[in-house]
Design a protein around this motif. Structure first.
Motif: not given
Length: 498
Positions: A31-35, A43-49, A450-454, A458-459
């Motif tokens: 539904t969300t297409q989020k990890k 927590p690692v993904i959350a902090i980087r996000s 902006q493109t790089t950070v996006e 996303s990754s």
């Protein structure tokens, strides 16, 4: 270890629930297409996000607001400066036209009309604004560069400083030719007299203040090279000075003449030459009451006090007032151009003197024409009347010649003045163009960031739908299989074998 049916059923239910959790997890991802949907999942993904989201917020602020505002501010400034450049170019063209020695009456009238039209526009461009903020007034962006309306009761005490380079020679004209009436001609004929009016000119050094109609020099003192001078004679106008014993000013005098109406300090030759030789500075403070709409506000050019001694007294101190925009991380850009660096207060003063000079020439030429017309009239055809009128004509012609000579020399010298004003404006245009170029380069860099950070965001956060579907069906199959296995386990019990 003995395994009971209850233990088997408990493990079965735990496994079923675990598989159900996986199904729910991948269903949410689909539904969300989020990890992850909450930080505890990874927590690692959350902090980087969080870090990447903060960076993206800053970048969007730079692009959508700061850079956009800075671009618009510079565009408004660039347009105003180009308009000022065109205006000064037009005035310079009138200087070129007026510097010729073959002007006709029509030429003088054309120059006059053009200058009067251009004068009204001289400082209008200084009030250019972006989104209600005046771009040339430093931090006081809600205020205009000029007075919006006549302020007859407003008083300023203004401190103005000069260098020896500000000294200039100026021609002052005395005497005024007259067009005689019939009574004057008859009286001169009867008395056997002729016109004895003396017209001529003197040349003196002067310092011209930023304003005319000055009320007084504060404390009656000017400072020359750090030494106070109080030997100042004040006159309301040129005419009053020329009618006094102080005219003409002797070359070796130690006296300074102050003309209130024109805002001029007239210095004797020996004093002016000593100032130039010693490269001295001159400073004074003066009071002016009453300003016209369109006059420059003194606080943008001088240290000054508004309404000194009154309850609403305000003191202004001249300073650099740079407006900086943060256009990228650790990158600031000064977007404003201050009025005093572009719009010289001498521009309007020069135009006023040019208008006065052409008016003087027009009036002098008109006197000559009127006297010549009288000489052609039958009532003045006798020899005595012709002689009297000729004496008036000689004076009027001398005045007209002096006026035309002044017009030519003044306009010729002011070509250089307006070249200097144009140089200032062109320099400001170049600076604004450089800032626009820098802003454009920074914008390109921030857009790439902006493109790089996006992409990084996303990754870090997003999952490919095809991968989610594969994982979902794997989890769903495991779940259904666990249900099937549980149903088999429930069919077997110890009682069936007893």
């Amino acid at each position: 270890m003995r395994i009971t049916n209850n233990m088997i059923m408990g493990n079965t239910k735990t496994n079923i629930n675990s598989n159900k959790v996986n199904v729910d997890k991948y269903n949410t991802q689909m539904t969300t297409q989020k990890k992850i949907s909450k930080a505890s999942e990874n927590p690692v993904i959350a902090i980087r996000s969080l870090r990447l989201s903060t960076s993206m917020t800053h970048i969007n602020q730079y692009l959508d607001n700061n850079i956009a505002d800075a671009t618009s501010w510079l565009d408004v400034t660039y347009t105003a400066l180009n308009n000022m450049k065109d205006l000064l170019t037009d005035i310079r063209t009138q200087c070129v036209n007026g510097s010729t020695d073959t002007l006709t009456a029509s030429d003088r009238q054309t120059i006059l009309k053009n200058l009067e039209a251009l004068q009204d526009q001289v400082y209008t461009e200084g009030n250019a604004d972006y989104a209600g903020r005046t771009v040339f007034t430093g931090y006081r962006t809600t205020e205009s560069l000029t007075f919006d309306e006549d302020e007859a009761s407003t008083t300023y005490s203004i401190e103005q400083n000069f260098t020896f380079e500000d000294l200039e020679t100026h021609r002052y004209y005395y005497g005024e030719a007259e067009v005689p009436s019939a009574t004057d001609v008859a009286a001169d004929v009867a008395n056997e007299t002729e016109c004895t009016i003396d017209v001529g000119r003197v040349t003196n050094y002067r310092l011209r203040l930023a304003y005319d109609s000055i009320e007084s020099i504060d404390n009656g003192t000017i400072s020359i090279g750090g030494t106070d001078t109080t030997n100042i004679s004040t006159y309301e106008s040129e005419a009053e000075w020329m009618a006094s014993a102080d005219f003409p000013l002797a070359e070796d005098s130690d006296q300074v003449i102050f003309l209130k109406s024109t805002g001029e300090l007239i210095l004797p030759d020996n004093m002016a030459e000593a100032i130039v030789e010693n490269k001295q500075n001159i400073s004074l403070s003066y009071t002016k009451t009453g300003f016209d709409a369109g006059d420059l506000c003194p606080e943008y050019y001088f240290n000054c006090t508004k309404n000194p001694g009154a309850a609403n007294e305000i003191t202004y101190t001249l300073e650099e007032q740079e407006i900086n925009y943060t256009i990228a991380n650790n990158t600031q850009l000064t977007v404003n151009t201050q009025a005093r660096n572009v719009f010289s207060y001498d521009i309007d003063r020069d135009v006023t003197e040019m208008i006065d000079a052409v008016n003087y020439a027009i009036e002098a030429a008109s006197k000559v024409d009127n006297i010549k017309e009288m000489m052609e009239q039958e009532q003045y055809a006798d020899e005595d009347s012709q002689a009297v009128l000729q004496s008036y004509l000689d004076v009027a012609q001398k005045e007209a010649d002096l006026a035309d000579d002044n017009l030519q020399k003044l306009y010729e010298s002011y070509i250089g003045n307006f070249d200097e004003y144009l140089t200032k404006v062109n320099t400001a245009i170049t600076n604004v163009g450089s800032m626009q170029a820098r802003l454009s380069l920074t914008q390109n860099r921030v857009e790439n960031q902006q493109t790089t950070v996006e992409e990084l965001k996303s990754s870090n956060e997003d999952r490919d739908m095809s991968d989610i579907i594969i994982d979902y069906y794997a989890a769903y199959n495991a779940y259904t299989a666990s249900l099937t296995a549980a149903s088999k386990v429930g069919e077997q019990s110890l009682l069936k074998f007893l």
